[in-house]
Structures are given as C-alpha cells and as structure tokens.
Design a protein around this motif. Structure first.
Motif, mmCIF file in Angstrom:
data_model
loop_
_atom_site.group_PDB
_atom_site.id
_atom_site.type_symbol
_atom_site.label_atom_id
_atom_site.label_comp_id
_atom_site.label_asym_id
_atom_site.label_seq_id
_atom_site.Cartn_x
_atom_site.Cartn_y
_atom_site.Cartn_z
ATOM 1 N N VAL A 1 61.494 9.505 17.960
ATOM 2 C CA VAL A 1 62.060 8.383 17.237
ATOM 3 C C VAL A 1 61.131 8.078 16.076
ATOM 4 N N SER A 2 61.693 7.950 14.893
ATOM 5 C CA SER A 2 60.900 7.652 13.710
ATOM 6 C C SER A 2 60.271 6.274 13.828
ATOM 7 N N ARG A 3 58.994 6.186 13.487
ATOM 8 C CA ARG A 3 58.293 4.890 13.508
ATOM 9 C C ARG A 3 58.504 4.213 12.171
ATOM 10 N N ALA A 4 58.866 2.963 12.209
ATOM 11 C CA ALA A 4 59.057 2.196 10.982
ATOM 12 C C ALA A 4 58.698 0.733 11.255
ATOM 13 N N MET B 1 73.934 6.261 17.375
ATOM 14 C CA MET B 1 72.972 6.574 18.390
ATOM 15 C C MET B 1 72.607 5.289 19.128
ATOM 16 N N ALA B 2 72.534 5.381 20.420
ATOM 17 C CA ALA B 2 72.229 4.209 21.241
ATOM 18 C C ALA B 2 70.739 3.896 21.183
ATOM 19 N N ASP B 3 70.396 2.625 21.309
ATOM 20 C CA ASP B 3 69.002 2.210 21.363
ATOM 21 C C ASP B 3 68.398 2.670 22.677
ATOM 22 N N ILE B 4 67.128 2.982 22.652
ATOM 23 C CA ILE B 4 66.409 3.375 23.856
ATOM 24 C C ILE B 4 65.411 2.276 24.165
ATOM 25 N N GLU B 5 65.432 1.793 25.389
ATOM 26 C CA GLU B 5 64.483 0.777 25.808
ATOM 27 C C GLU B 5 63.532 1.392 26.811
ATOM 28 N N ILE B 6 62.254 1.097 26.666
ATOM 29 C CA ILE B 6 61.243 1.548 27.630
ATOM 30 C C ILE B 6 60.636 0.298 28.231
ATOM 31 N N GLU B 7 60.785 0.155 29.532
ATOM 32 C CA GLU B 7 60.257 -1.019 30.219
ATOM 33 C C GLU B 7 59.109 -0.584 31.104
ATOM 34 N N ILE B 8 57.998 -1.273 31.013
ATOM 35 C CA ILE B 8 56.842 -0.983 31.847
ATOM 36 C C ILE B 8 56.619 -2.183 32.759
ATOM 37 N N SER B 9 56.606 -1.914 34.033
ATOM 38 C CA SER B 9 56.434 -2.974 35.015
ATOM 39 C C SER B 9 55.116 -2.770 35.739
ATOM 40 N N ASN B 10 54.446 -3.846 36.054
ATOM 41 C CA ASN B 10 53.201 -3.751 36.800
ATOM 42 C C ASN B 10 53.418 -3.822 38.302
ATOM 43 N N ALA C 1 54.154 10.193 23.815
ATOM 44 C CA ALA C 1 53.112 10.516 22.835
ATOM 45 C C ALA C 1 53.526 9.879 21.517
ATOM 46 N N TRP C 2 52.571 9.764 20.586
ATOM 47 C CA TRP C 2 52.933 9.246 19.280
ATOM 48 C C TRP C 2 52.041 9.846 18.206
ATOM 49 N N SER C 3 52.581 9.858 17.000
ATOM 50 C CA SER C 3 51.846 10.298 15.819
ATOM 51 C C SER C 3 52.009 9.218 14.756
ATOM 52 N N ASN C 4 51.583 9.502 13.543
ATOM 53 C CA ASN C 4 51.758 8.535 12.457
ATOM 54 C C ASN C 4 53.226 8.277 12.141
ATOM 55 N N THR C 5 54.086 9.238 12.426
ATOM 56 C CA THR C 5 55.489 9.124 12.012
ATOM 57 C C THR C 5 56.505 9.032 13.144
ATOM 58 N N TYR C 6 56.154 9.463 14.358
ATOM 59 C CA TYR C 6 57.139 9.499 15.443
ATOM 60 C C TYR C 6 56.569 8.997 16.777
ATOM 61 N N LEU C 7 57.469 8.503 17.615
ATOM 62 C CA LEU C 7 57.210 8.217 19.017
ATOM 63 C C LEU C 7 57.976 9.285 19.782
ATOM 64 N N TYR C 8 57.326 9.980 20.717
ATOM 65 C CA TYR C 8 57.932 11.068 21.483
ATOM 66 C C TYR C 8 58.078 10.634 22.933
ATOM 67 N N VAL C 9 59.219 10.955 23.549
ATOM 68 C CA VAL C 9 59.461 10.631 24.952
ATOM 69 C C VAL C 9 60.053 11.861 25.630
ATOM 70 N N CYS C 10 59.461 12.268 26.749
ATOM 71 C CA CYS C 10 60.025 13.375 27.522
ATOM 72 C C CYS C 10 61.116 12.789 28.420
ATOM 73 N N VAL C 11 62.356 13.233 28.218
ATOM 74 C CA VAL C 11 63.496 12.654 28.928
ATOM 75 C C VAL C 11 64.018 13.547 30.053
ATOM 76 N N ALA C 12 63.582 14.791 30.087
ATOM 77 C CA ALA C 12 63.909 15.738 31.155
ATOM 78 C C ALA C 12 62.835 16.821 31.090
#
Length: 92
Positions: free
Chosen positions: A86-89, A1-10, A68-79
């Motif tokens: 993605v599991s948080r660790a 599985m490929a890494d997902i990068e999220i970039e936030i620009s101001n 969104a996020w919870s104790n165990t996952y980061l959620y991203v709407c992609v479409a």
C-alpha cells in the motif's frame, strides 16, 4: 479497492498476554546511520504480526501476519508467499 484495517490487540480471547513485540527493520535512511523501527512493548497474542525486511517481490517468502515498510510502501503478507503493498501518503 476495499480499505484494509490492521488491528493489534494486547489481549487474546482468554486475556493472555503475548511476548514482547519485535524490533522493526532499519528506518528510512537505510543501513548507514538509519534509525531502527519501533519496538513493541507488548506483542500481540496468537498468530499476531511480526516485522520483517521489505520483500523483493509480491511472491517473496512470507507467512500471514508479517509486515514491512519502506519510504514509499507498507507491505503485508496476506497468504503464504503472497504480499500486498500500500502506498504511503500523508493524510489530514
């Protein structure tokens, strides 16, 4: 599985500033006494990211750029109505 990068620009392509960032959902301890999520001092320009409640399923209502996020996952709407999680660790 490929890494997902999220970039936030101001700054956007023309250097415009976005609106004030959103306030996050309730923190890990839940609705009774839970801390709130982070508040962005500067929101991203353009479509950007918005913090929403954790989706119930992979096909829950959503638009691209919602997170969104919870104790165990980061959620991203992609479409539209399509979420990945993605599991948080901890990492060193």
């Amino acid at each position: 599985m490929a890494d997902i990068e999220i970039e936030i620009s101001n700054q956007g392509p023309q250097g415009a500033q976005g609106p004030t960032g959103p306030t996050g959902p309730l923190g890990p301890t839940g609705p009774s006494g839970g801390a709130t999520g982070p508040t962005g001092p500067q929101g991203p320009t353009g479509p950007g990211l918005s913090v929403v409640s954790v989706p119930a399923t992979a096909t829950s209502s959503g638009t691209v750029g919602q997170i969104a996020w919870s104790n165990t996952y980061l959620y991203v709407c992609v479409a539209t109505n399509t979420w990945i999680r993605v599991s948080r660790a901890a990492w060193n």
